[in-house]
Write a protein that holds these residues in place. Structure first.
Motif, PDB file in Angstrom:
ATOM      1  N   ASN A  87       5.617   5.391   7.086  1.00  0.00           N
ATOM      2  CA  ASN A  87       4.172   5.404   6.881  1.00  0.00           C
ATOM      3  C   ASN A  87       3.647   6.836   6.844  1.00  0.00           C
ATOM      4  O   ASN A  87       2.863   7.212   5.960  1.00  0.00           O
ATOM      5  CB  ASN A  87       3.499   4.619   8.007  1.00  0.00           C
ATOM      6  CG  ASN A  87       2.088   4.208   7.672  1.00  0.00           C
ATOM      7  OD1 ASN A  87       1.854   3.483   6.718  1.00  0.00           O
ATOM      8  ND2 ASN A  87       1.140   4.682   8.466  1.00  0.00           N
TER       9      ASN A  87
ATOM     10  N   ALA B 207       1.054   9.369  -5.834  1.00  0.00           N
ATOM     11  CA  ALA B 207       1.254  10.757  -5.405  1.00  0.00           C
ATOM     12  C   ALA B 207       2.083  11.546  -6.406  1.00  0.00           C
ATOM     13  O   ALA B 207       1.931  12.769  -6.519  1.00  0.00           O
ATOM     14  CB  ALA B 207       1.923  10.790  -4.040  1.00  0.00           C
TER      15      ALA B 207
ATOM     16  N   ASP C 132       0.831  -1.208   0.000  1.00  0.00           N
ATOM     17  CA  ASP C 132       0.000   0.000   0.000  1.00  0.00           C
ATOM     18  C   ASP C 132       0.864   1.256   0.000  1.00  0.00           C
ATOM     19  O   ASP C 132       0.563   2.221  -0.715  1.00  0.00           O
ATOM     20  CB  ASP C 132      -0.908  -0.006   1.230  1.00  0.00           C
ATOM     21  CG  ASP C 132      -1.791   1.231   1.300  1.00  0.00           C
ATOM     22  OD1 ASP C 132      -2.662   1.376   0.442  1.00  0.00           O
ATOM     23  OD2 ASP C 132      -1.593   2.044   2.230  1.00  0.00           O
ATOM     24  N   THR C 133       1.948   1.263   0.766  1.00  0.00           N
ATOM     25  CA  THR C 133       2.829   2.426   0.818  1.00  0.00           C
ATOM     26  C   THR C 133       3.508   2.660  -0.528  1.00  0.00           C
ATOM     27  O   THR C 133       3.607   3.807  -1.001  1.00  0.00           O
ATOM     28  CB  THR C 133       3.898   2.239   1.914  1.00  0.00           C
ATOM     29  OG1 THR C 133       3.249   2.103   3.181  1.00  0.00           O
ATOM     30  CG2 THR C 133       4.842   3.430   1.966  1.00  0.00           C
TER      31      THR C 133
ATOM     32  N   SER D 220       4.971   8.803   3.648  1.00  0.00           N
ATOM     33  CA  SER D 220       4.303   8.448   2.390  1.00  0.00           C
ATOM     34  C   SER D 220       2.909   9.061   2.292  1.00  0.00           C
ATOM     35  O   SER D 220       2.403   9.279   1.191  1.00  0.00           O
ATOM     36  CB  SER D 220       4.212   6.926   2.254  1.00  0.00           C
ATOM     37  OG  SER D 220       3.372   6.378   3.249  1.00  0.00           O
ATOM     38  N   ARG D 221       2.304   9.343   3.428  1.00  0.00           N
ATOM     39  CA  ARG D 221       0.957   9.907   3.435  1.00  0.00           C
ATOM     40  C   ARG D 221       0.941  11.428   3.500  1.00  0.00           C
ATOM     41  O   ARG D 221      -0.117  12.037   3.413  1.00  0.00           O
ATOM     42  CB  ARG D 221       0.161   9.318   4.611  1.00  0.00           C
ATOM     43  CG  ARG D 221      -0.305   7.892   4.334  1.00  0.00           C
ATOM     44  CD  ARG D 221      -0.573   7.102   5.597  1.00  0.00           C
ATOM     45  NE  ARG D 221      -1.093   5.774   5.311  1.00  0.00           N
ATOM     46  CZ  ARG D 221      -0.374   4.766   4.833  1.00  0.00           C
ATOM     47  NH1 ARG D 221       0.915   4.938   4.588  1.00  0.00           N
ATOM     48  NH2 ARG D 221      -0.919   3.579   4.587  1.00  0.00           N
TER      49      ARG D 221
ATOM     50  N   LYS E 182       2.403   1.843  -3.453  1.00  0.00           N
ATOM     51  CA  LYS E 182       1.389   2.345  -4.386  1.00  0.00           C
ATOM     52  C   LYS E 182       1.088   3.817  -4.127  1.00  0.00           C
ATOM     53  O   LYS E 182       0.972   4.615  -5.072  1.00  0.00           O
ATOM     54  CB  LYS E 182       0.100   1.524  -4.242  1.00  0.00           C
ATOM     55  CG  LYS E 182       0.183   0.120  -4.811  1.00  0.00           C
ATOM     56  CD  LYS E 182      -1.150  -0.606  -4.621  1.00  0.00           C
ATOM     57  CE  LYS E 182      -1.101  -2.012  -5.165  1.00  0.00           C
ATOM     58  NZ  LYS E 182      -2.387  -2.726  -4.963  1.00  0.00           N
ATOM     59  N   ARG E 183       0.954   4.184  -2.865  1.00  0.00           N
ATOM     60  CA  ARG E 183       0.663   5.577  -2.505  1.00  0.00           C
ATOM     61  C   ARG E 183       1.735   6.527  -3.034  1.00  0.00           C
ATOM     62  O   ARG E 183       1.431   7.619  -3.538  1.00  0.00           O
ATOM     63  CB  ARG E 183       0.554   5.729  -0.986  1.00  0.00           C
ATOM     64  CG  ARG E 183      -0.730   5.220  -0.380  1.00  0.00           C
ATOM     65  CD  ARG E 183      -0.694   5.336   1.135  1.00  0.00           C
ATOM     66  NE  ARG E 183      -1.924   4.866   1.752  1.00  0.00           N
ATOM     67  CZ  ARG E 183      -2.990   5.621   1.974  1.00  0.00           C
ATOM     68  NH1 ARG E 183      -2.960   6.909   1.636  1.00  0.00           N
ATOM     69  NH2 ARG E 183      -4.063   5.127   2.546  1.00  0.00           N
TER      70      ARG E 183
END
Length: 250
Positions: free
Chosen positions: A83, A37, A29-30, A86-87, A32-33
């Motif tokens: 985490n 982005a 998931d990270t 990445s967000r 992909k993010r």
């Protein structure tokens, strides 16, 4: 946008997470993010305990990257920081170069100092001794052996010792120290002493992640982590049993 640099950045983030003990779904998931982005259109990420693969298209260009990895240790601090990083890309409009710099900075951060880990091992083994209904004498003896075991494991990690033999030696060392302590009258129950210290070696996170990966459908990762946990358990048991066999019991 350099798609190769983006691919390397995504796999680097995944590598830090995976080698710090993160779950498979979080790693994928990270990755992909990060790609989405920075403008990627179609992204596929695949992670196992030993390999990372990222594939995406950006501005009509298809890009791939593959990375060989291995699980080194447990570092929840690095997992949390990668985490969060990445967000925060979209909110802060962070450039790819700055992201790579901050990612490398996280990767270079030192884990806890050795004396803190040794002290933590003493506290853990002390608590486990009481948990397994040991006496104060058992708890204090477990704390001392736990500190010695942690020092031994740190030295073996420093020379990149083979994982199987590292846990085998750890199990043998724990049992040998417990037998010596029992012969000297330093403990009340040798069983409680051995169990309390060996808890430092038990692969709890690997077992937990194996169950989570299997339940979430990541069967390859789930089976791999299960096999890893079983090998560690076998190594600990072999090391402990070998000492008992050579010394003829206690």
């Amino acid at each position: 946008m350099d798609c190769n640099q983006l691919a390397r950045a995504a796999t680097k983030a995944g590598e830090i997470l995976l080698e710090s003990g993160a779950e498979t779904y979080r790693v994928e998931d990270t990755m992909k993010r990060i790609c989405f982005a920075y403008g990627a259109e179609v992204v596929d990420a695949y992670a196992t305990p030993t390999m990372l693969l990222i594939s995406f298209s950006i501005h009509g260009e298809l890009c791939h990257n593959i990375k060989r990895t291995q699980i080194k240790s447990v570092d929840l601090s690095k997992i949390d920081k990668v985490n969060d990083l990445s967000r925060s890309i979209l909110d802060s409009s962070m450039s790819l170069e700055e992201f790579c710099f901050r990612l490398e900075k996280i990767n270079q951060e030192r884990v806890y100092r050795n004396w803190i880990m040794v002290l933590g091992a003493a506290v853990c083994t002390l608590g486990f001794a009481f948990f397994f209904k040991g006496t104060l004498k058992d708890a204090l003896c477990a704390a001392v052996i736990g500190m010695l075991l942690k020092l031994l494991m740190i030295q073996m990690d420093r020379i990149d010792f083979n994982s199987f033999f590292k846990y085998l030696i750890g199990g043998a060392f724990t049992t040998l120290c417990a037998i010596i302590a029992s012969k000297l009258g330093a403990c009340h129950s040798i069983d409680t002493l051995i169990i309390s210290v060996i808890m430092l070696l038990v692969p709890g996170l690997a077992i937990t992640n194996a169950i989570r990966d299997t339940v979430s459908g990541d069967l390859v990762s789930g089976l791999a982590r299960t096999a890893e946990a079983l090998f560690v358990a076998v190594a600990i048991a072999l090391g402990s049993g070998l000492v008992f066999t050579l010394l003829g019991g206690y």
